[in-house]
Write a protein that holds these residues in place. Structure first.
Motif, short mmCIF file in Angstrom:
data_model
loop_
_atom_site.label_atom_id
_atom_site.label_comp_id
_atom_site.label_asym_id
_atom_site.label_seq_id
_atom_site.Cartn_x
_atom_site.Cartn_y
_atom_site.Cartn_z
N ALA A 1 47.94 25.29 -17.04
CA ALA A 1 47.88 25.55 -15.59
C ALA A 1 48.74 26.74 -15.17
O ALA A 1 49.84 26.57 -14.65
CB ALA A 1 48.30 24.31 -14.82
N PRO A 2 48.27 27.96 -15.40
CA PRO A 2 48.97 29.13 -14.84
C PRO A 2 48.59 29.30 -13.39
O PRO A 2 47.68 28.61 -12.89
CB PRO A 2 48.40 30.26 -15.71
N PRO A 3 49.23 30.22 -12.66
CA PRO A 3 50.35 31.06 -13.10
C PRO A 3 51.69 30.38 -12.85
O PRO A 3 51.80 29.46 -12.04
CB PRO A 3 50.20 32.30 -12.21
N HIS A 4 52.71 30.87 -13.55
CA HIS A 4 54.06 30.30 -13.41
C HIS A 4 54.68 30.69 -12.08
O HIS A 4 55.32 29.86 -11.42
CB HIS A 4 54.93 30.80 -14.58
N GLY A 5 54.49 31.95 -11.67
CA GLY A 5 55.17 32.43 -10.48
C GLY A 5 56.68 32.42 -10.69
O GLY A 5 57.17 32.34 -11.82
N VAL A 6 57.43 32.50 -9.62
CA VAL A 6 58.88 32.41 -9.73
C VAL A 6 59.29 31.03 -10.23
O VAL A 6 60.23 30.88 -11.01
CB VAL A 6 59.54 32.72 -8.37
N PHE A 7 58.58 30.02 -9.77
CA PHE A 7 58.80 28.64 -10.21
C PHE A 7 57.45 27.92 -10.16
O PHE A 7 56.68 28.14 -9.21
CB PHE A 7 59.82 27.93 -9.30
N PRO A 8 57.14 27.08 -11.15
CA PRO A 8 55.81 26.44 -11.18
C PRO A 8 55.67 25.28 -10.19
O PRO A 8 55.45 24.13 -10.57
CB PRO A 8 55.69 25.98 -12.63
N TYR A 9 55.77 25.61 -8.90
CA TYR A 9 55.63 24.57 -7.88
C TYR A 9 54.30 23.84 -8.01
O TYR A 9 54.23 22.61 -7.87
CB TYR A 9 55.72 25.19 -6.48
N GLY A 10 53.23 24.60 -8.24
CA GLY A 10 51.90 23.99 -8.31
C GLY A 10 51.79 22.96 -9.41
O GLY A 10 51.09 21.94 -9.24
N ASN A 11 52.47 23.18 -10.52
CA ASN A 11 52.43 22.22 -11.62
C ASN A 11 53.15 20.93 -11.23
O ASN A 11 52.71 19.82 -11.54
CB ASN A 11 53.07 22.83 -12.87
N ILE A 12 54.29 21.09 -10.55
CA ILE A 12 55.03 19.92 -10.06
C ILE A 12 54.19 19.15 -9.05
O ILE A 12 54.09 17.91 -9.10
CB ILE A 12 56.36 20.35 -9.42
N LEU A 13 53.55 19.87 -8.13
CA LEU A 13 52.70 19.22 -7.14
C LEU A 13 51.56 18.45 -7.80
O LEU A 13 51.21 17.34 -7.36
CB LEU A 13 52.15 20.27 -6.17
N SER A 14 50.98 19.02 -8.85
CA SER A 14 49.90 18.34 -9.57
C SER A 14 50.38 17.03 -10.19
O SER A 14 49.66 16.03 -10.18
CB SER A 14 49.33 19.26 -10.65
N MET A 15 51.59 17.04 -10.72
CA MET A 15 52.16 15.81 -11.26
C MET A 15 52.32 14.76 -10.17
O MET A 15 52.08 13.56 -10.41
CB MET A 15 53.52 16.10 -11.91
N LEU A 16 52.72 15.19 -8.98
CA LEU A 16 52.95 14.25 -7.89
C LEU A 16 51.66 13.60 -7.40
O LEU A 16 51.67 12.42 -7.03
CB LEU A 16 53.64 14.97 -6.72
N CYS B 1 43.14 25.11 -16.16
CA CYS B 1 43.43 24.85 -14.75
C CYS B 1 43.96 26.13 -14.12
O CYS B 1 44.39 27.05 -14.83
CB CYS B 1 44.50 23.75 -14.60
N TYR B 2 43.93 26.19 -12.80
CA TYR B 2 44.54 27.34 -12.12
C TYR B 2 45.16 26.87 -10.81
O TYR B 2 44.59 26.02 -10.12
CB TYR B 2 43.54 28.46 -11.86
N VAL B 3 46.34 27.44 -10.50
CA VAL B 3 47.05 27.09 -9.28
C VAL B 3 47.04 28.30 -8.35
O VAL B 3 47.84 29.22 -8.52
CB VAL B 3 48.49 26.63 -9.59
N PHE B 4 46.13 28.30 -7.40
CA PHE B 4 46.02 29.40 -6.45
C PHE B 4 47.16 29.32 -5.42
O PHE B 4 47.42 28.26 -4.85
CB PHE B 4 44.68 29.34 -5.72
N GLY B 5 47.82 30.45 -5.22
CA GLY B 5 48.89 30.53 -4.23
C GLY B 5 50.29 30.37 -4.80
O GLY B 5 51.27 30.62 -4.11
N ASN B 6 50.40 29.99 -6.08
CA ASN B 6 51.73 29.74 -6.64
C ASN B 6 52.57 31.01 -6.74
O ASN B 6 53.80 30.94 -6.69
CB ASN B 6 51.61 29.09 -8.02
N THR B 7 51.92 32.16 -6.87
CA THR B 7 52.66 33.41 -6.97
C THR B 7 53.08 33.94 -5.59
O THR B 7 53.79 34.95 -5.51
CB THR B 7 51.82 34.49 -7.68
N LYS B 8 52.63 33.29 -4.52
CA LYS B 8 52.89 33.80 -3.17
C LYS B 8 53.92 32.99 -2.40
O LYS B 8 54.30 33.39 -1.28
CB LYS B 8 51.58 33.83 -2.38
N VAL B 9 54.39 31.87 -2.95
CA VAL B 9 55.32 31.03 -2.19
C VAL B 9 56.75 31.55 -2.24
O VAL B 9 57.57 31.20 -1.39
CB VAL B 9 55.26 29.56 -2.67
#
Length: 393
Positions: free
Chosen positions: A177-192, A285-293
């Motif tokens: 599940a890329p992208p990492h961005g500054v921090f992988p918020y999207g990956n954490i959110l997916s876990m939640l 997988c892809y996390v749209f917006g993770n590089t913009k937060v």
């Protein structure tokens, strides 16, 4: 190929081509407006039946870009709590807490060294004591509010099966599940959101450096994050636990400021070998917006090889040495909507073996890269990114 990969690869390629056509019609693709649910609904879904969970999803064909990009309404106090949590706990406490301790020591206590020493002693038990995975944390009030803060929504093309004991058709999955961005918020959110949407959990992977700091460690481990070392990841897969990973890691932080989305995946063959050795499915997988937060300065403008050396040192430390800023010019994430998209699994159990051949690895890698690019292209219009492109390095 030596282990029969040729016929299997042909079958897999036929399946993916068929799936591409199917997905072009948005058939069987589901969408959940998770951030718009109530916390009572989320808890009921996590502990309920598949019928309960499926009632919260709709066909993606009924969704528009406006549905994806709207910011979830929060009360002043809900948003304030999230701001404080994201600024002073995970992940930005490493930036914000030391200056506050210094200010307390300088202007209140009158002794900076003593203040840091006392603060360190208070954190020492947290640094030493282990922290177990607490699944109920995923439906906690703060976890739910963080999902609302990021206006998190989720699309999936294939509902992951339950990890039932003794089910020969079940295979653990590696969610790439890329992208990492500054921090992988999207990956954490997916876990939640996973228990509420699918009835079970998966374990996120993080560097050992990210799991050492006290408080940081307690939060990440309590929601199921484990060390990204090879033996830990393999043990989890052999225990039939699925894994999630943002493959770019620290190195991808230095790609965050590109105009197009840029991910590091071509050289990440270790995860493909891990999948083949354990028979795990790989899910693009892809996390749209993770590089913009969050925005960051990642060494742009440094003379000579300055940026290159900064990246090398960061990778060695397991932590990006960059200046991070968001709301109020502080390391507080912007309220940008985040969209998680989960594609269809790429099976590897047909070729499971301890020593994958280069041909086997290359074939699975080719499929993964093609599917990742196709996934981005399919859903970027929903996120309003018609003109953006995905660069895979």
């Amino acid at each position: 190929f030596s282990q029969g990969l040729g016929p299997i690869a042909v079958v897999i390629m036929k399946v993916t081509k068929k799936d591409k056509k199917k997905n072009d019609d948005n058939a069987d693709v589901e969408f959940a407006d998770y951030c718009n649910l109530s916390i009572e609904q989320v808890r009921k879904m996590a502990g309920g039946t598949d019928e309960d969970r499926m009632s919260a999803s709709v066909p993606v064909s009924k969704i528009t870009s406006q549905d994806i990009l709207k910011i979830q309404k929060m009360s002043f106090w809900e948003e304030a709590v999230c701001v404080l949590f994201l600024a002073f706990v995970v992940p930005n406490g490493v930036f914000t807490v030391p200056p506050i301790v210094w200010l307390v020591g300088k202007f209140i206590v009158g002794n900076v060294a003593l203040t840091f020493m006392v603060f360190g002693l208070l954190l020492l038990p947290l640094a030493i004591l282990p922290q177990a995975f607490v699944p109920s944390t995923l439906q906690s009030w703060i976890a739910f509010q963080v999902c609302r803060y990021f206006s998190f929504r989720f699309i999936w093309e294939s509902r992951p099966p339950h990890p039932e004991t003794g089910n020969p058709k079940y295979h653990p999955r590696i969610f790439v599940a890329p992208p990492h961005g500054v921090f992988p918020y999207g990956n954490i959110l997916s876990m939640l959101v996973f228990p509420a949407l699918f009835g079970h959990t998966f374990r996120g992977l993080a560097s050992s450096a990210a799991l050492r700091p006290p408080v940081f460690k307690q939060v990440l481990r309590s929601i199921g994050v484990i060390d990204a070392s090879r033996h830990v990841a393999r043990k989890a897969l052999e225990n039939k636990e699925s894994l999630g990973i943002s493959t770019g890691g620290v190195a991808e932080v230095f790609e965050t400021n590109e105009d197009d989305e840029c991910i590091l995946l071509k050289e990440r063959i270790g995860l493909i070998k891990l999948a083949i050795r354990t028979g795990a499915d790989i899910v693009p997988c892809y996390v749209f917006g993770n590089t913009k937060v969050l925005s960051c300065w990642a060494g742009e403008g440094l003379p000579g090889k300055g940026r290159y050396l900064l990246e090398k040192i960061s990778r060695k430390l397991g932590f990006a040495l960059v200046w991070v800023h968001g709301r109020f010019l502080l390391p507080i994430p912007f309220r940008k909507p985040v969209l998680g998209v989960m594609g269809k699994p790429i099976p590897t159990h047909q070729i499971q073996c301890e020593d994958p051949t280069p041909e086997q690895v290359e074939t699975i890698q080719t499929i993964l890269l093609e599917e990742m690019d196709a996934l981005f292209e399919r859903y970027k219009p929903l996120y309003g990114w018609d003109d953006k492109h995905l660069v895979i390095k």
